[in-house]
Scaffold this motif. Sequence first.
Motif, short mmCIF file in Angstrom:
data_model
loop_
_atom_site.label_atom_id
_atom_site.label_comp_id
_atom_site.label_asym_id
_atom_site.label_seq_id
_atom_site.Cartn_x
_atom_site.Cartn_y
_atom_site.Cartn_z
N ASN A 171 -4.48 -5.30 7.14
CA ASN A 171 -4.09 -5.34 5.72
C ASN A 171 -4.75 -6.43 4.89
OD1 ASN A 171 -2.18 -3.09 5.56
ND2 ASN A 171 -0.98 -4.28 7.00
N THR A 216 -1.89 -2.31 11.47
CA THR A 216 -2.95 -2.54 10.50
C THR A 216 -3.04 -4.02 10.14
OG1 THR A 216 -1.34 -1.90 8.78
CG2 THR A 216 -2.94 -0.24 9.48
N HIS A 245 0.81 -1.23 0.00
CA HIS A 245 0.00 0.00 0.00
C HIS A 245 0.84 1.28 0.00
CE1 HIS A 245 -3.54 -2.33 0.17
NE2 HIS A 245 -3.55 -2.58 1.45
N ASN A 297 -5.53 2.47 5.56
CA ASN A 297 -5.43 1.42 4.55
C ASN A 297 -6.47 0.34 4.77
OD1 ASN A 297 -3.27 2.69 3.33
ND2 ASN A 297 -1.71 1.42 4.28
N ASP A 298 -6.66 -0.05 6.02
CA ASP A 298 -7.65 -1.09 6.33
C ASP A 298 -9.05 -0.63 5.96
OD1 ASP A 298 -5.81 -2.89 7.25
OD2 ASP A 298 -6.29 -2.66 9.37
#
Length: 371
Positions: free
Chosen positions: A220, A218, A163, A251-252
């Motif tokens: 992911n 995170t 990411h 990101n999650d």
Amino acid sequence: MNLNHETERRLRRVAEQFSLEGDIESIRSLGDGFINDTLLVRTAGTAPDYILQRKNKSIFPDVPAMMENIRKVTDHIRRGVVARGGDPMREVMTVVPTRDGRLYFVDEEGEYWAVTIFIADTVAYNRADTPELARKGGEGIGKFQAQLADFTEPLAETIQGFHNIRYRFGQWDAVLAADPAGRKASVAEEIGWVESRRREMLSFWELVEQGVLPTRVTHNDTKINNVLFDARGEVLCAIDLDTVMNSTCLNDFGDAIRTYANTGAEDDADLSQVGLSPEMFRAYTDGFLSQRAAQLEQAEIDYLAFSARYITYEQVLRFLMDYIDGDRYYRVKSADHNLVRTRAQYKLLQSMEEQYNEMCAIVKEVAAKYR
């Protein structure tokens, strides 16, 4: 799926390297994961059953570091569960060590294996097809992040550049320069889609690099089948922690919205079916922020909706890059499969851009409810 006798006997030898309670009664395949081989180990009597996995060393080149990440985060979550009087055998994954105390076993072929305790009497879903379930999925990932909000130990980077759009652009530029499959000229329009948003996406990632958007733990891999529920439909825990790393928690959220709120399939050839569902977006946002709103900084709230555009854009880039590269990374079902994926994800991205003001308003409204 049943295993042949020789395969089961080999797997028994692997399983017996771990500190299992009870005698092994059977081993069978479980699920249809694309990365790891997953098996259910049934034991006799009152002993727990177990999940045995062959970890994919091609995807995860440092399995020992990955397993140490998993140990660190599950130990931390377990301490929190115990402190509040919860059930640590059901509310967090339990890694089972080998008989000599390691977190993994390497067989004679150099393959890596790991074991966790199977959490019985749970419900898992392959798709969130209602707003109610989308909300619960958001709650599950939000809960996982919240349990690790005070986690301070270092974590290894199990997948390089995950990411990180600056890293992805480095790969992208190299593939465009090489054009190994001779496909670049045929996708000039699609390349233009990626290039026209390069500056905007790098500007977002610079906020992560500068610390404006803080680095947290995170998951992911936020699809709904990585959240376990009890029989009443309440969240138990997040599972499949192979990709746990440090990054922005956005990101999650963004990756979840890309899947939960898409009205079509990731590789939908009928682009009229593809778009962002505001209803599903609101539902997931509500579940996620019910667990996280009080812990997030204002900058994270401000960019929450944008993270869905960022992650979807990254997927457009990666599918198109793989098409130009000759389909070397993703499994494809046809010669143009990655191009179909590219166009479907781009249609979703356009839908997000068209509804972005509404998405931001939803985030603001929901965050105010929980802060």
